[in-house]
Design a protein around this motif. Sequence first.
Motif, PDB file in Angstrom:
ATOM      1  N   ASN A  16     -43.234 -86.981 -14.902  1.00  0.00           N
ATOM      2  CA  ASN A  16     -43.647 -85.608 -15.140  1.00  0.00           C
ATOM      3  C   ASN A  16     -42.493 -84.616 -15.362  1.00  0.00           C
ATOM      4  N   PRO A  17     -41.687 -84.800 -16.390  1.00  0.00           N
ATOM      5  CA  PRO A  17     -40.645 -83.810 -16.710  1.00  0.00           C
ATOM      6  C   PRO A  17     -41.287 -82.468 -17.059  1.00  0.00           C
ATOM      7  N   GLN A  18     -40.636 -81.388 -16.661  1.00  0.00           N
ATOM      8  CA  GLN A  18     -41.135 -80.055 -16.959  1.00  0.00           C
ATOM      9  C   GLN A  18     -40.487 -79.514 -18.237  1.00  0.00           C
ATOM     10  N   LEU A  19     -41.178 -78.581 -18.894  1.00  0.00           N
ATOM     11  CA  LEU A  19     -40.698 -78.013 -20.149  1.00  0.00           C
ATOM     12  C   LEU A  19     -40.657 -76.494 -20.041  1.00  0.00           C
ATOM     13  N   ARG A  20     -39.560 -75.911 -20.559  1.00  0.00           N
ATOM     14  CA  ARG A  20     -39.436 -74.454 -20.578  1.00  0.00           C
ATOM     15  C   ARG A  20     -38.871 -74.021 -21.924  1.00  0.00           C
ATOM     16  N   GLN A  21     -39.387 -72.908 -22.423  1.00  0.00           N
ATOM     17  CA  GLN A  21     -38.885 -72.350 -23.678  1.00  0.00           C
ATOM     18  C   GLN A  21     -38.658 -70.861 -23.488  1.00  0.00           C
ATOM     19  N   ARG A  22     -37.474 -70.414 -23.947  1.00  0.00           N
ATOM     20  CA  ARG A  22     -37.127 -69.006 -23.806  1.00  0.00           C
ATOM     21  C   ARG A  22     -36.575 -68.474 -25.120  1.00  0.00           C
ATOM     22  N   HIS A  23     -36.642 -67.162 -25.268  1.00  0.00           N
ATOM     23  CA  HIS A  23     -36.093 -66.488 -26.440  1.00  0.00           C
ATOM     24  C   HIS A  23     -34.956 -65.603 -25.961  1.00  0.00           C
ATOM     25  N   GLY A  24     -33.750 -65.828 -26.488  1.00  0.00           N
ATOM     26  CA  GLY A  24     -32.613 -65.013 -26.061  1.00  0.00           C
ATOM     27  C   GLY A  24     -31.297 -65.741 -26.229  1.00  0.00           C
ATOM     28  N   ASP A  25     -30.338 -65.384 -25.409  1.00  0.00           N
ATOM     29  CA  ASP A  25     -29.012 -65.989 -25.441  1.00  0.00           C
ATOM     30  C   ASP A  25     -28.959 -67.154 -24.454  1.00  0.00           C
ATOM     31  N   LEU A  26     -28.392 -68.283 -24.880  1.00  0.00           N
ATOM     32  CA  LEU A  26     -28.364 -69.473 -24.031  1.00  0.00           C
ATOM     33  C   LEU A  26     -27.615 -69.225 -22.729  1.00  0.00           C
ATOM     34  N   VAL A  27     -26.425 -68.640 -22.820  1.00  0.00           N
ATOM     35  CA  VAL A  27     -25.608 -68.422 -21.617  1.00  0.00           C
ATOM     36  C   VAL A  27     -26.319 -67.492 -20.645  1.00  0.00           C
ATOM     37  N   GLU A  28     -26.880 -66.404 -21.167  1.00  0.00           N
ATOM     38  CA  GLU A  28     -27.600 -65.472 -20.308  1.00  0.00           C
ATOM     39  C   GLU A  28     -28.837 -66.118 -19.688  1.00  0.00           C
TER      40      GLU A  28
END
Length: 283
Positions: free
Chosen positions: A98-110
Motif C-alpha cells: 500500500n504505497p501512498q501517493l501525493r501530488q502538489r503544485h509548486g516548487d520542489l524544494v519548498e
Amino acid sequence: MTHVMACIDGSHSATGVCDYAAWASQRLGAALCFLHVLDQVQYPQPSDLSGNIGLGSREHLLEELAALDEKRSKLALEQGHHLLEAAKARAIADGVANPQLRQRHGDLVESLAELQQDIRLLVIGRQGETSDNLSQLVGSHLENVIRTLQRPILVSCGEFKAPQSYMFAYDGSATARKGIELIAASPLLKGLPCHLLMVGADTSDAWEQLKSAERVLQDSASAVHLAIRAGEVEPTLHAYQAEHAIDLLAMGAYGHSRIRQFLVGSTTSQLLRSSTGPLLILR
C-alpha cells in the motif's frame, strides 16, 4: 508517521528512484510515499491574463490563452497521476504494501521543506525531468534539496542494485561521528560490511578516530574495514570504491575538513555527476 518519500517525475531516473525507495522502505520497515510536484514555472496555475495583453487586443485572445493554460495544467496533472500510479504498481511488485501517493503544485524544494516532518528518508534521482540529458547530469533542484532538507537523502544515480556493501567518507568531525551513530542505529544498512575511509594524512590520531568510529558500528555492520588514503577527495573516494566494488557511498552533508568544502562547495555536482552508484547524504 514518517515515510520513505520518493520524488517521481518523467525522467529516466524515475525507475531507479522507485526501486531504491521500495528497498529502503522494506529495510526501514517504514511506509512508502511517492511525491510528484508540478513545477510552478513549467506549469503555472491559472491566472488573470488581462493585464498582459496590449491595447487593441481582442477578448477572444484572452480566452484562448486562458484555455491553453488550463489544458496544459490538466494534462500535466493527468501525466503526474499516471506516473504515480505506475510507481505504486512497481513498488507493490517489489513487495511494498500500500504505497501512498501525493501530488502538489509548486516548487520542489519548498514542497519538501514543508513536508519534511513526515519524511524519514528522501529518495531522489540525480537527474530531473528538466535536466535529462548528458550535458545536465545533475538536476537543477538537487543541490538545493541537499542544502535545505534536514533529513537523510538517498540519491539514485542509475539502475537499481540492492547494496551489498557501503563506504563512509569519514573526516573525524562531530558531523561525521553523528553520521556514524545514525547508521549504527538504523536498520537501513544493518548487516552490510562497511568501509571507513579517511582522505588525508596517515597519522596515529587519524587511526584512533577511525577505530573509535569502528567501535560504534560493531553491532551494526557485518565487518568494518578501515583505510586512510592521500589525494584529492573525489577521485580518491571513487578509486577506493571501485577497487573494493562498494555499492553505496555514505557521507555527511557538513563537516570541518576538505570533505566539508567538497560537499557544500561548487564541486558537489562533480561527485554526483561521477558517481555510478547511490549516495546516502546524512544530515
